[in-house]
Each structure stands twice: as structure tokens, then as C-alpha cells.
Design an enzyme around this catalytic site. Structure first.
Site, short mmCIF file in Angstrom:
data_model
loop_
_atom_site.label_atom_id
_atom_site.label_comp_id
_atom_site.label_asym_id
_atom_site.label_seq_id
_atom_site.Cartn_x
_atom_site.Cartn_y
_atom_site.Cartn_z
CG MET A 55 -2.31 0.38 0.92
SD MET A 55 -3.28 0.65 2.41
CE MET A 55 -4.08 -0.91 2.55
N PRO A 56 1.24 1.77 -1.15
CG PRO A 56 2.24 1.72 -3.24
CD PRO A 56 1.10 1.15 -2.47
#
Length: 61
Positions: free
Chosen positions: A1-2
Site C-alpha cells: 500500500m504505497p
């Protein structure tokens, strides 16, 4: 999850911000192999009197 944070001086339109987050999302998705729906882009707008370059506030330029 950037998570991506973009810091900008105030003054961009909503249209410019939309284009920015679309392109940042696409770039992160392509390079990090992450699904677009898992990428968070946060925009932090700075007042021009909160940033100085070379000892001069941006609000004074």
C-alpha cells in the site's frame, strides 16, 4: 500500500491537482507494481510565507 505525499505551494487549481494525483498514481502503480486502488496520494499545500529559498520567503518574491 504505497503512500505518497506531494508538497506544493498554495495556488494550484482543483483541475491541476486532479491531473497531478492521476499521473502520480499511474507512475507509482507502474514502477511499484501496485494496484491503483491501493495507492494513497496526499497533497500538502504550503502558504507562500511558510517556505523560503535562499533566505527569502516565497511570499516576498
Amino acid at each position: 500500500m504505497p503512500f505518497v505525499t506531494v508538497k506544493l505551494l498554495e495556488g494550484r487549481t482543483d483541475e491541476q491537482k486532479r491531473a497531478l494525483v492521476e499521473k502520480v498514481t499511474a507512475a507509482v502503480s507502474e514502477t511499484a507494481n501496485a494496484p491503483k486502488e491501493n495507492i494513497f496520494v496526499m497533497i500538502e499545500e504550503l502558504p507562500k510565507n511558510h517556505l523560503a529559498v535562499g533566505g527569502v520567503l516565497k511570499s516576498d518574491q
